[in-house]
Design an enzyme around this catalytic site. Sequence first.
Site, short mmCIF file in Angstrom:
data_model
loop_
_atom_site.label_atom_id
_atom_site.label_comp_id
_atom_site.label_asym_id
_atom_site.label_seq_id
_atom_site.Cartn_x
_atom_site.Cartn_y
_atom_site.Cartn_z
N ASP B 332 0.83 -1.21 0.00
CA ASP B 332 0.00 0.00 0.00
C ASP B 332 0.86 1.25 0.00
O ASP B 332 2.02 1.24 0.42
CB ASP B 332 -0.91 0.02 1.23
CG ASP B 332 -0.10 -0.07 2.52
OD1 ASP B 332 0.86 -0.89 2.56
OD2 ASP B 332 -0.40 0.66 3.47
N GLU B 333 0.27 2.31 -0.50
CA GLU B 333 0.81 3.67 -0.36
C GLU B 333 2.29 3.77 -0.68
O GLU B 333 3.07 4.31 0.11
CB GLU B 333 0.58 4.18 1.08
CG GLU B 333 -0.88 4.31 1.44
CD GLU B 333 -1.07 4.94 2.82
OE1 GLU B 333 -1.85 5.91 2.91
OE2 GLU B 333 -0.47 4.46 3.80
N VAL B 334 2.69 3.25 -1.81
CA VAL B 334 4.10 3.36 -2.18
C VAL B 334 4.40 4.80 -2.58
O VAL B 334 3.75 5.36 -3.46
CB VAL B 334 4.43 2.41 -3.34
CG1 VAL B 334 5.90 2.57 -3.75
CG2 VAL B 334 4.13 0.97 -2.95
#
Lengths: 689, 689
Positions: B332-334
């Site tokens: 997630d949320e790279v």
Amino acid sequence: MSTNLTIVNRASVLAILATICAPPLIASAQTVAPTSAPTTLALMPVPSSLALRTGSLTIDSTFRVAVVRHTDARMQRAIARMIPRLEVRTGIPLSHVVSKDSAGATLIIDCNSAGEAVQGYDEDESYSIESGASSITLHAATTVGVIRGLETVLQLVDADSARYFIPAVSVNDTPRFRWRGLLVDVSRHFEPVSAIERTLDGMSAVKLNVLHWHLSDDQGIRVESKRYPKLQKLASDSMYYTRSQIREVVTYARDRGIRVVPEFDMPGHSNAWFAAYPQYASAAGPYSVGDGYIGFKGTFDPTRESVYRFIDGFIGEMSKLFPDAYWHIGGDEVDATEWNANPRIQKYMRAHKLADNAALQAYFNQRMSRILTKHHKHMIGWDEILHPGLPTTTVIQSWRGTQYLAQAAQKGFSGILSAPYYLDAMRSSEYLYGADPLLGDSALTAAETARVLGGEATMWAELVQHGTIDSRIWPRLAAVAERFWSPRNVTDVGDMYRRLGVESVRLEQLGLGQETHTSRFLRRMVNGPDIGPLAELLQFVESANLGQRMGRERVRQATPLVRMADAARPDPPGRWRIMQLVQAVGSSSTMNVAAHDTLQRWFAEWRDLAPRVHAIANRSPLAQSAIPAADALARVSAIGLEALEARRSGIPLAKSWTDSAMVTLKAADQPQGVLHLVVVPAVRQLLVQ
Amino acid sequence: MSTNLTIVNRASVLAILATICAPPLIASAQTVAPTSAPTTLALMPVPSSLALRTGSLTIDSTFRVAVVRHTDARMQRAIARMIPRLEVRTGIPLSHVVSKDSAGATLIIDCNSAGEAVQGYDEDESYSIESGASSITLHAATTVGVIRGLETVLQLVDADSARYFIPAVSVNDTPRFRWRGLLVDVSRHFEPVSAIERTLDGMSAVKLNVLHWHLSDDQGIRVESKRYPKLQKLASDSMYYTRSQIREVVTYARDRGIRVVPEFDMPGHSNAWFAAYPQYASAAGPYSVGDGYIGFKGTFDPTRESVYRFIDGFIGEMSKLFPDAYWHIGGDEVDATEWNANPRIQKYMRAHKLADNAALQAYFNQRMSRILTKHHKHMIGWDEILHPGLPTTTVIQSWRGTQYLAQAAQKGFSGILSAPYYLDAMRSSEYLYGADPLLGDSALTAAETARVLGGEATMWAELVQHGTIDSRIWPRLAAVAERFWSPRNVTDVGDMYRRLGVESVRLEQLGLGQETHTSRFLRRMVNGPDIGPLAELLQFVESANLGQRMGRERVRQATPLVRMADAARPDPPGRWRIMQLVQAVGSSSTMNVAAHDTLQRWFAEWRDLAPRVHAIANRSPLAQSAIPAADALARVSAIGLEALEARRSGIPLAKSWTDSAMVTLKAADQPQGVLHLVVVPAVRQLLVQ
């Protein structure tokens, strides 16, 4: 279903009493200087000397600890425990780095030495605190003194609307008595290490210094032995401390300036030994570990050399786990049935001119004394061991009455007092606080007085499990701790209760469960959140004491302690509060209206409580035992309402009515089943005043 | 100082509402037969099918458990946990001996097999219970089914005035969803094993079956690695699980029918890895473990073979500690800042025709997938990983919105829903209960629907510590657990709240602290027992959610979470109750007087609360944050009182007044500092109804 929303809760009652009773704003220490600062000290125990000065030190994120001169790992661990407690008190993240440089430090710890390698009762525990606007200096002769002083520093933290601060003070503090202990019986019910450790945390917070660990009794030997492994296999319900757990507890205690004195009770209270090793008993057996509490006859045979070899081997092994200089041999309540019935023992007594069983026990104790000396231990025992022939290094623990302490002192023995401090007797904090190790012993010479080392409260565990132990010990033990530590003239009961309320909350933050105990137990009992009537009742009702309860309930070791009496707290808050209201209320011309109205409201609530308790008990068999107490409280309330009205109106009560009411009150002051009303003396006072 | 003794407490409010709202006496199951017995079932989750019959089984000291057919050590341990819980519920000492002979047994357990060697999501968890006057039979296909059924047996225990009993019932129960989990983030704040274990106890009580253990994030890697020991040395604040602790937790979970799915978040949320092994990052660093919560850029470099060798080595080691078939890769949320700034990575992307950062992450995930396959693990990840090229054994965890779950299902992937179940969003149990993994996805085919495996609530830990975690998870998670387990049409919110109150007490008995949380925290805050005004306020006020609070407070990892927002419980009892009162109150001709009077009393108390909160905050900086909420509540109370009077009198409110009140209410429904009033919708409804 009642729609009455008027609930008396602890907080609001306190709020009222704070108004009515106007407790002193500062602790009742000796040298307190008047100040205009709104500082409310709540130190417990009260220090020997305290002067409050002008100004204060603000606690903020710049707070730093420095240690100058001596330091050691134990002190570092004490500081490492103290900083997080200050963090959660203030919400401020603090540096955990402890410097050796006092420059810029907030708390400067200045200590001479580590203190004794094995803490004895002459360890120097004194300390002093000088705090000003920019720093606090804690001086102590030993690391134990630092441990004591750090607790006082935490207790000094106060707050106003904007900040946390430590008021400028000068404290010089040293304990009045050198031996300040708590006995924990882990034989009748085993206590897990976690319970022992949180108890030690609490003890250290109120500056106690001895854990008397009652590790053996008829119901179980609670240690692992390499030499006598049948003990852990056969002499308990399989719950015992491993050798590494014992070391852990001893280390944990030492870290908190607490000695651990083990007790292995002999020659009586010994049934469990013989479940493993029957050959050392005075009869043929068979023996089994007790799961009840009466009728055990098993007694060591003092006439066999093999018994002393066994004890020597056991003490030899255990003395390495327990570094304390003292070893408690028990020695109480020896049941001589087996001795009397054993012809060989009788013959031995005649041959050795042992006139009676007391002489036989004295002979046993002399042998014990030699074994202990061999293992570099001094003896301590219950007051029955006070026979001729004991070395005067022996310490006598008085439990049957204060007179035995005086006798011991007069005969040259040191002694400690436990008789008034039996926590299972369900005495109030006020009672415990009033019992002084030296009170009533004015006949003692100075030298004899000096032999009174202090005292121990006792937590016997017939009716105590790990789920209830906190509620039985705390906060009452804090009142006892103050009695043992603070100057003799610190005796203001009202101020003690004010500070005890604060101290109990501080103790809760160490993980002790007394504050939430009753509500948790009642929720379980009713299997839901609606505990109102039972919780209200238990503000004015406590458990009957051990003897009363044992006589009225079938309880054995396996019985879950989850009943009303277990949910109840000793000395619940209603007792002291209603007494204060009664003392404040006055009579018609001098009436304190607030006190009158509160009393009237309480009495009305007691009256209305009974049907509500009946209704809730109809859904919980365990709550049935609340009914007699609720009914008795309703009867008391009727008397209270009439007496209060007589006070208000000034119209005297008829003697016939008063006589009858006194009979009712006397009956209501008896155990109601396994519960006991704590409000009867106050209502009685309302009648007679 | 107020002398107002009228305290609204939880118990009395419930008692009133039991009268006003007349909650159903039996659980809202499907096949419940009418009965005259006063049985009040409080099963949670509600079983798929339940029939209440005439009669009951009395629990007394003759209670015996027998296991016929299959048994195993895990089942024996489950029984050994169940019997003491029955003992403390009833106060009756029970036999702990489990027989293989059903003759004379009270509870007969009849099980086919142990179930899967490693519990998967297709484990058969179903069970049935047939109970009559003399015995209860629990049938299950697997030991996990027995574990589920034993919880139901305990929940069935009821009481009247004389005895504890289990009503005669026929239960057939099987879960609606196969994947019913809780994520616990132990990176932002570490949770000790004891906190994890009591959480597992609670999860098992409400029949959840997955602990999703979020073991890594920017703030710390929380496992001990033999192969990469710098992780425990450098990649956290020194708090991590040892290998033996991990094994202990996995075993503890398996004993309770719970899978442990580890998450090691990659390639983003990875700052902490690089504090130990900077060579695997996409930039030069330096990197350090986060003690705050924003601004971390550290991202694995997907273009280096050494990165995959490192991950392969790590997973190879860890996969032996975590037997579950699934491994959560995060995903997630790279934050692509480092990728964009690194010329070598940019060059690699061009050379390999990776069009954008999403394609680069997809490439990384494909490599991850191959590594996991090598180690016999399936992949699960957050919904960002849904790119082409993943094997369809991959499970997609939807957190950004329910639509991603549908997309995954349509593309052939199994999925679980987390989007509505973020516990840190401070949603009410009612909201969580209403969020169905399949709601609004009616466009899905039957095959696609079957790919929705279930859901997970998430307990992110930016603002959660071991002291607060219980209060954040419980009892709300029990409502989610029912949503995942019970039939889709079990949706009666009132009955859910009735049972949730009981369930929370049952959970408390397992050692969970949510019931005592607020009072403990408030006592610490005010350093004493007098918490009245703050405790009253927190019946109607909760914490602002994570995002709101982070925007308003300076909080980092080291900040003690001991503030008003931490003391507050999400969805406090006042929210649902006042809404029920408003819905019950009616208008002038139909007025429910009890509801009217209670509302009036509450509004008056809110009005009077503000000055009391101000007074207490003057002695506690940490309580200052209560003031905006108390002031807002006073404003709401003024509106409530007028609206209520309009209802009573039948005289309509002026539109100008209503318009103005609506503006005030809207403002009051916004965060008040870091707190949030939960009563505004009810008061608004009083105006518009």
